[in-house]
Design a protein around this motif. Structure first.
Motif, PDB file in Angstrom:
ATOM      1  N   GLN A   1      -0.634 -12.952   8.804  1.00 58.84           N
ATOM      2  CA  GLN A   1      -0.714 -12.917   7.318  1.00 58.84           C
ATOM      3  C   GLN A   1      -1.425 -11.493   6.738  1.00 58.84           C
ATOM      4  OE1 GLN A   1      -2.671 -16.742   6.220  1.00 58.84           O
ATOM      5  NE2 GLN A   1      -0.599 -17.868   6.595  1.00 58.84           N
ATOM      6  N   GLN A   2      -2.734 -11.396   7.364  1.00 60.31           N
ATOM      7  CA  GLN A   2      -3.367 -10.199   7.087  1.00 60.31           C
ATOM      8  C   GLN A   2      -2.576  -8.941   7.416  1.00 60.31           C
ATOM      9  OE1 GLN A   2      -7.162 -10.302   8.927  1.00 60.31           O
ATOM     10  NE2 GLN A   2      -7.913  -8.220   7.671  1.00 60.31           N
ATOM     11  N   LEU A   3      -1.934  -8.889   8.475  1.00 57.04           N
ATOM     12  CA  LEU A   3      -1.246  -7.726   8.808  1.00 57.04           C
ATOM     13  C   LEU A   3       0.220  -7.561   7.930  1.00 57.04           C
ATOM     14  CD1 LEU A   3      -1.435  -7.603  12.740  1.00 57.04           C
ATOM     15  CD2 LEU A   3      -2.568  -5.989  11.080  1.00 57.04           C
ATOM     16  N   ALA A   4       0.602  -8.524   7.502  1.00 51.70           N
ATOM     17  CA  ALA A   4       1.854  -8.596   6.913  1.00 51.70           C
ATOM     18  C   ALA A   4       1.714  -7.815   5.523  1.00 51.70           C
ATOM     19  CB  ALA A   4       2.376 -10.000   6.511  1.00 51.70           C
ATOM     20  N   SER A   5       0.588  -7.852   4.949  1.00 49.95           N
ATOM     21  CA  SER A   5       0.330  -7.040   3.810  1.00 49.95           C
ATOM     22  C   SER A   5       0.146  -5.532   4.006  1.00 49.95           C
ATOM     23  CB  SER A   5      -0.954  -7.598   2.948  1.00 49.95           C
ATOM     24  OG  SER A   5      -1.848  -7.349   3.793  1.00 49.95           O
ATOM     25  N   GLU A   6      -0.017  -5.065   5.296  1.00 47.02           N
ATOM     26  CA  GLU A   6      -0.389  -3.891   5.674  1.00 47.02           C
ATOM     27  C   GLU A   6       1.053  -3.325   6.467  1.00 47.02           C
ATOM     28  OE1 GLU A   6      -3.498  -3.418   8.293  1.00 47.02           O
ATOM     29  OE2 GLU A   6      -5.066  -4.561   6.981  1.00 47.02           O
ATOM     30  N   THR A   7       0.884  -1.882   6.651  1.00 51.23           N
ATOM     31  CA  THR A   7       2.215  -1.446   7.267  1.00 51.23           C
ATOM     32  C   THR A   7       2.135  -1.660   8.722  1.00 51.23           C
ATOM     33  OG1 THR A   7       0.980   0.760   7.466  1.00 51.23           O
ATOM     34  CG2 THR A   7       2.495   0.478   5.590  1.00 51.23           C
ATOM     35  N   GLY A   8       3.357  -2.109   9.129  1.00 53.87           N
ATOM     36  CA  GLY A   8       3.089  -2.409  10.758  1.00 53.87           C
ATOM     37  C   GLY A   8       2.703  -3.808  11.193  1.00 53.87           C
ATOM     38  N   ARG A   9       2.981  -4.113  12.351  1.00 53.83           N
ATOM     39  CA  ARG A   9       2.649  -5.613  12.802  1.00 53.83           C
ATOM     40  C   ARG A   9       1.306  -5.567  13.650  1.00 53.83           C
ATOM     41  NH1 ARG A   9       5.268  -8.776   9.411  1.00 53.83           N
ATOM     42  NH2 ARG A   9       7.122  -7.999   9.176  1.00 53.83           N
ATOM     43  N   GLY A  10       1.515  -5.898  14.911  1.00 56.35           N
ATOM     44  CA  GLY A  10       0.231  -5.992  15.732  1.00 56.35           C
ATOM     45  C   GLY A  10       0.189  -4.788  16.724  1.00 56.35           C
ATOM     46  N   GLY A  11       1.169  -3.852  16.665  1.00 56.53           N
ATOM     47  CA  GLY A  11       1.333  -2.781  17.539  1.00 56.53           C
ATOM     48  C   GLY A  11       0.467  -1.180  17.393  1.00 56.53           C
ATOM     49  N   ASN A  12      -0.448  -1.424  16.361  1.00 49.49           N
ATOM     50  CA  ASN A  12      -1.189  -0.184  15.935  1.00 49.49           C
ATOM     51  C   ASN A  12      -2.776  -0.248  16.034  1.00 49.49           C
ATOM     52  OD1 ASN A  12      -1.427  -1.571  13.685  1.00 49.49           O
ATOM     53  ND2 ASN A  12       0.159  -0.907  12.429  1.00 49.49           N
ATOM     54  N   THR A  13      -3.031   0.991  15.748  1.00 56.47           N
ATOM     55  CA  THR A  13      -4.739   1.014  15.935  1.00 56.47           C
ATOM     56  C   THR A  13      -5.313   0.253  14.802  1.00 56.47           C
ATOM     57  OG1 THR A  13      -4.741   3.008  14.578  1.00 56.47           O
ATOM     58  CG2 THR A  13      -4.761   3.194  16.982  1.00 56.47           C
ATOM     59  N   SER A  14      -4.853  -0.079  13.737  1.00 57.15           N
ATOM     60  CA  SER A  14      -5.449  -0.674  12.580  1.00 57.15           C
ATOM     61  C   SER A  14      -5.534  -2.285  12.894  1.00 57.15           C
ATOM     62  CB  SER A  14      -4.734  -0.493  11.208  1.00 57.15           C
ATOM     63  OG  SER A  14      -3.657  -1.004  11.195  1.00 57.15           O
ATOM     64  N   ALA A  15      -4.661  -2.675  13.437  1.00 54.89           N
ATOM     65  CA  ALA A  15      -4.518  -4.162  14.052  1.00 54.89           C
ATOM     66  C   ALA A  15      -5.439  -4.347  15.126  1.00 54.89           C
ATOM     67  CB  ALA A  15      -3.029  -4.519  14.310  1.00 54.89           C
ATOM     68  N   ALA A  16      -5.611  -3.180  16.062  1.00 56.48           N
ATOM     69  CA  ALA A  16      -6.565  -3.313  17.067  1.00 56.48           C
ATOM     70  C   ALA A  16      -7.941  -3.265  16.528  1.00 56.48           C
ATOM     71  CB  ALA A  16      -6.363  -2.118  17.972  1.00 56.48           C
ATOM     72  N   ALA A  17      -8.423  -2.652  15.565  1.00 56.43           N
ATOM     73  CA  ALA A  17      -9.490  -2.684  14.805  1.00 56.43           C
ATOM     74  C   ALA A  17     -10.013  -4.082  14.286  1.00 56.43           C
ATOM     75  CB  ALA A  17      -9.831  -1.642  13.836  1.00 56.43           C
ATOM     76  N   ILE A  18      -8.923  -4.535  13.763  1.00 54.16           N
ATOM     77  CA  ILE A  18      -9.010  -6.097  13.114  1.00 54.16           C
ATOM     78  C   ILE A  18      -9.492  -7.121  14.369  1.00 54.16           C
ATOM     79  CG2 ILE A  18      -7.991  -7.723  12.146  1.00 54.16           C
ATOM     80  CD1 ILE A  18      -6.378  -5.930  10.418  1.00 54.16           C
ATOM     81  N   ILE A  19      -8.669  -6.875  15.488  1.00 52.84           N
ATOM     82  CA  ILE A  19      -9.111  -7.595  16.260  1.00 52.84           C
ATOM     83  C   ILE A  19     -10.355  -7.472  17.127  1.00 52.84           C
ATOM     84  CG2 ILE A  19      -8.201  -8.389  18.837  1.00 52.84           C
ATOM     85  CD1 ILE A  19      -6.527  -9.336  16.719  1.00 52.84           C
ATOM     86  N   GLY A  20     -10.766  -6.215  17.328  1.00 57.05           N
ATOM     87  CA  GLY A  20     -12.123  -6.025  17.575  1.00 57.05           C
ATOM     88  C   GLY A  20     -13.258  -6.475  16.800  1.00 57.05           C
ATOM     89  N   LYS A  21     -13.236  -6.592  15.645  1.00 56.50           N
ATOM     90  CA  LYS A  21     -14.302  -7.037  14.593  1.00 56.50           C
ATOM     91  C   LYS A  21     -14.315  -8.514  14.723  1.00 56.50           C
ATOM     92  CE  LYS A  21     -15.427  -7.279   9.948  1.00 56.50           C
ATOM     93  NZ  LYS A  21     -14.831  -6.898   8.412  1.00 56.50           N
ATOM     94  N   ARG A  22     -12.766  -9.223  14.765  1.00 53.85           N
ATOM     95  CA  ARG A  22     -12.599 -10.648  14.838  1.00 53.85           C
ATOM     96  C   ARG A  22     -13.379 -11.259  16.146  1.00 53.85           C
ATOM     97  NH1 ARG A  22     -10.103 -14.828  12.366  1.00 53.85           N
ATOM     98  NH2 ARG A  22      -8.983 -16.282  13.536  1.00 53.85           N
ATOM     99  N   VAL A  23     -13.088 -10.480  17.224  1.00 50.16           N
ATOM    100  CA  VAL A  23     -13.587 -10.997  18.319  1.00 50.16           C
ATOM    101  C   VAL A  23     -15.387 -10.841  18.564  1.00 50.16           C
ATOM    102  CG1 VAL A  23     -13.416  -8.884  20.122  1.00 50.16           C
ATOM    103  CG2 VAL A  23     -12.983 -11.298  20.956  1.00 50.16           C
TER     104      VAL A  23
END
Length: 121
Positions: free
Chosen positions: A60-82
């Motif tokens: 849901q968070q990535l749907a508002s941003e450009t792209g899906r889960g295969g980019n560096t912004s998504a990886a940064a979100i996962i790093g923060k979450r973990v």
């Protein structure tokens, strides 16, 4: 030898060293569309914390941003979450297992975001 076999062969020395250190292991897996991060016990028998771009909240968070889960912004979100989940579980220090991937791009973004969120490795 295909790409996957080569990558796993490169991962062996790192995993051997982490097993010798007896530390929690932050393992990363990336596919073309998603990125996954797991923290396992020093024995490697249980996953204590996990985060991925497949989780409903993250999607849901990535749907508002450009792209899906295969980019560096998504990886940064996962790093923060973990890192947040690890701190909640009482894990302060981990060994980073990049699984044979180069420390570049999405893997680097995940690691830096986890460090910024307070995880030490």
């Amino acid at each position: 030898m295909d790409k996957k076999t080569s990558r796993l062969r490169r991962a062996v020395p790192t995993r051997r060293k982490i097993a010798q250190l007896r530390m929690h292991r932050l393992a990363v897996f990336r596919s073309n569309q998603h990125i996954y991060a797991n923290i396992t016990t020093p024995d490697g028998d249980r996953v204590l914390v996990s985060a991925s771009t497949n989780e409903a909240e993250i999607r849901q968070q990535l749907a508002s941003e450009t792209g899906r889960g295969g980019n560096t912004s998504a990886a940064a979100i996962i790093g923060k979450r973990v890192a947040e989940k690890a701190k909640a579980a009482g894990i302060e220090q981990v060994a980073f297992d990049r699984a044979g991937y180069r420390f570049h791009g999405r893997v680097k973004a995940l690691a830096e975001a986890a460090r910024e969120a307070g995880l030490k490795f």
